[in-house]
Design a protein around this motif. Sequence first.
Motif, PDB file in Angstrom:
ATOM      1  N   ILE A 173     -40.304  16.893 -12.427  1.00  0.00           N
ATOM      2  CA  ILE A 173     -40.866  17.585 -13.592  1.00  0.00           C
ATOM      3  C   ILE A 173     -41.541  16.565 -14.516  1.00  0.00           C
ATOM      4  O   ILE A 173     -40.951  15.548 -14.857  1.00  0.00           O
ATOM      5  N   ASP A 174     -42.768  16.841 -14.885  1.00  0.00           N
ATOM      6  CA  ASP A 174     -43.542  15.943 -15.746  1.00  0.00           C
ATOM      7  C   ASP A 174     -43.025  16.063 -17.185  1.00  0.00           C
ATOM      8  O   ASP A 174     -43.155  17.115 -17.811  1.00  0.00           O
ATOM      9  N   SER A 175     -42.455  14.967 -17.707  1.00  0.00           N
ATOM     10  CA  SER A 175     -41.820  15.051 -19.030  1.00  0.00           C
ATOM     11  C   SER A 175     -42.847  15.262 -20.143  1.00  0.00           C
ATOM     12  O   SER A 175     -42.497  15.688 -21.241  1.00  0.00           O
ATOM     13  N   ARG A 176     -44.133  14.989 -19.856  1.00  0.00           N
ATOM     14  CA  ARG A 176     -45.165  15.201 -20.891  1.00  0.00           C
ATOM     15  C   ARG A 176     -45.299  16.676 -21.247  1.00  0.00           C
ATOM     16  O   ARG A 176     -45.719  17.020 -22.345  1.00  0.00           O
ATOM     17  N   LEU A 179     -43.060  17.309 -24.090  1.00  0.00           N
ATOM     18  CA  LEU A 179     -43.633  16.752 -25.310  1.00  0.00           C
ATOM     19  C   LEU A 179     -44.742  17.665 -25.834  1.00  0.00           C
ATOM     20  O   LEU A 179     -44.852  17.914 -27.036  1.00  0.00           O
ATOM     21  N   ALA A 180     -45.553  18.198 -24.903  1.00  0.00           N
ATOM     22  CA  ALA A 180     -46.647  19.089 -25.300  1.00  0.00           C
ATOM     23  C   ALA A 180     -46.085  20.339 -25.962  1.00  0.00           C
ATOM     24  O   ALA A 180     -46.542  20.759 -27.032  1.00  0.00           O
ATOM     25  N   SER A 181     -45.076  20.932 -25.335  1.00  0.00           N
ATOM     26  CA  SER A 181     -44.457  22.135 -25.875  1.00  0.00           C
ATOM     27  C   SER A 181     -43.898  21.849 -27.263  1.00  0.00           C
ATOM     28  O   SER A 181     -44.070  22.629 -28.201  1.00  0.00           O
ATOM     29  N   SER A 187     -39.406  25.422 -30.420  1.00  0.00           N
ATOM     30  CA  SER A 187     -38.061  24.905 -30.652  1.00  0.00           C
ATOM     31  C   SER A 187     -37.524  24.324 -29.351  1.00  0.00           C
ATOM     32  O   SER A 187     -38.027  24.667 -28.275  1.00  0.00           O
ATOM     33  N   PRO A 188     -36.527  23.411 -29.424  1.00  0.00           N
ATOM     34  CA  PRO A 188     -35.968  22.838 -28.177  1.00  0.00           C
ATOM     35  C   PRO A 188     -35.515  23.930 -27.217  1.00  0.00           C
ATOM     36  O   PRO A 188     -35.753  23.840 -26.005  1.00  0.00           O
TER      37      PRO A 188
ATOM     38  N   MET B   1     -38.978  12.804 -29.187  1.00  0.00           N
ATOM     39  CA  MET B   1     -37.563  12.857 -28.828  1.00  0.00           C
ATOM     40  C   MET B   1     -36.800  13.859 -29.681  1.00  0.00           C
ATOM     41  O   MET B   1     -35.604  14.013 -29.534  1.00  0.00           O
ATOM     42  N   ARG B   2     -37.521  14.542 -30.602  1.00  0.00           N
ATOM     43  CA  ARG B   2     -36.838  15.431 -31.525  1.00  0.00           C
ATOM     44  C   ARG B   2     -36.163  16.589 -30.769  1.00  0.00           C
ATOM     45  O   ARG B   2     -35.120  17.067 -31.197  1.00  0.00           O
TER      46      ARG B   2
END
Lengths: 281, 269
Positions: A173-176, A179-181, A187-188, B1-2
């Motif tokens: 899975i591309d972690s970017r 970050l984009a979301s 929200s997380p 990282m938030r």
Amino acid sequence: MLTAAASRRLVTGALLVPTVAFLAVAFVVPVGILLKLSLTEPAGPLSTYADILGSWVYTRVFRNTIVLGLMVTAIAVLLGYPTAYMLTRLKGFALTLAVYGVLFPLWISVLIRTFAWILLLEKHGPVNRMLVGTGILDAPAAFLFSNTGVLIGMVHVLLPYAILPIYANMLRIDSRLMLASDGLGASPWRTFRRVYLPLSMPGVGTGAVFVFLLSLGFFITPALLGGANNMTVAMLIENLVNDRLAWPLAAAASFLLLAAVLALLAVTARFVKLDTALEAR
Amino acid sequence: MRWRPLLFRLAVHGFGSAVLAALLLPILAVVPASLNYGSFISLPPETWSTRWYGRFFADREWLTSLVTSFQVAAIATVVSVVFGTAAALGLIRVGRRLRAALTGLILAPLIVPVIVTAVALYYTSRSWGLTGTVTGLAMAHVLMCLPFVVLNVGVSLGGLDPNWIRAAEGLGASPARVFMTVTLPTILPGLFGGAVFSLMTSFDEVVMSIFLAGIQAKTLPVKMWEVVRLEFTPILSVASTLLIGLTVVMFVLFRLAAARTAAGTETRP
């Protein structure tokens, strides 16, 4: 004098023939003979299958096996998902250690892993002493020879097969994307539900199918940890062979089990990568 | 990282570590159990003692089963390595469709539930006179070991550049010499890994062995299976601990071989 192409073909044949011949004699023929046995009863070619599918006692064993498998699969995925995620966050020595921690139990005989749980779950064993000592239970519980014991033992044996494919999938899975979301204000929880979870579903699917497939044929763990009500299809087959000498019925039960496994594989072939789990060890 | 705050990370690592501990620690329970003095297993032992190890090595039946296990595993490993290595070398020489079909055949014993194969082999080997023989057991184990040899050697073959073979051939080396000086050194880690894995797979195999062992060829797991259904004696923990010790050694050897294979496949351009 042989041409180069002919001699090349001869070498290829010499390399492959021993294995193919061995598998034909030691695997295909015996399974074929068993299939024939299930189909050649005097009462009619499919009478053994009708006997099994028409009997309440036998179908209950099949139903039990499937329900048990589904429960084991659900628990293994729920425990395995966060664990696989943790593996993706580890680096270096900690990662090596954790991955070996998942792989090593696969090398230990199922018999030993099951025996260890007998020792732990006994009436006066450590688990019961701890639960009573901390006041969670008033009196020692009967984990052995019950559903609970079988569930604990089977989840323990099959958990690595859930963790490994989920982990392999999460690594891709591309972690970017997260970050984009995040940058777009999600929200997380929303990022997890809408981005990470869907992307990790193929791994969950492979792991779940794997655990379920393996659980269908389980014998040692339910035979040792389960009670009279926990009979699985594999235990039924063993019982038909060794105690009742009902070979044609045992053969029919075997092929019903095999048919279930193959049907499940055919349905899930699109997204299940069998080789990922086989190479995992 | 938030989106991954500290609390979440703590929860994930706590949960994951607990699951890993739950995978590993229960297996180790057999080690203190093997050091009980009394005839009943108590955990932790009330009185520690190694007397059940003495009992194990003085008992003819347990020792015989250990020897049988080594015999079966040795035969199964040699056959699997020879056949499996040849098959892996053959598979890269055939077309895609034949390769897929043959790979399917080789992997089939891992997909068919072991109980089904066990019953099929039990039924046929009775008429072939192979039940209760070391040979019969070893042949059954080969079914489970062979796929891993083929897979392991196959992976390390990925590190073999076909140009090296062509170069050796162009320089006039015979096929045997090409194999010994180019192919074999490249696949050796994969072959070794497959051998170690075969040895352990055979040593651990229970289900087929229960059906095929008879009285004459009881392996250690078969003997353990018979005893565990009657009583929970510390001698079972001794057998388990010895098997775990062997497994640790084999696991380390396999990881070393796997590391060599990975290094081999990475050097290829």
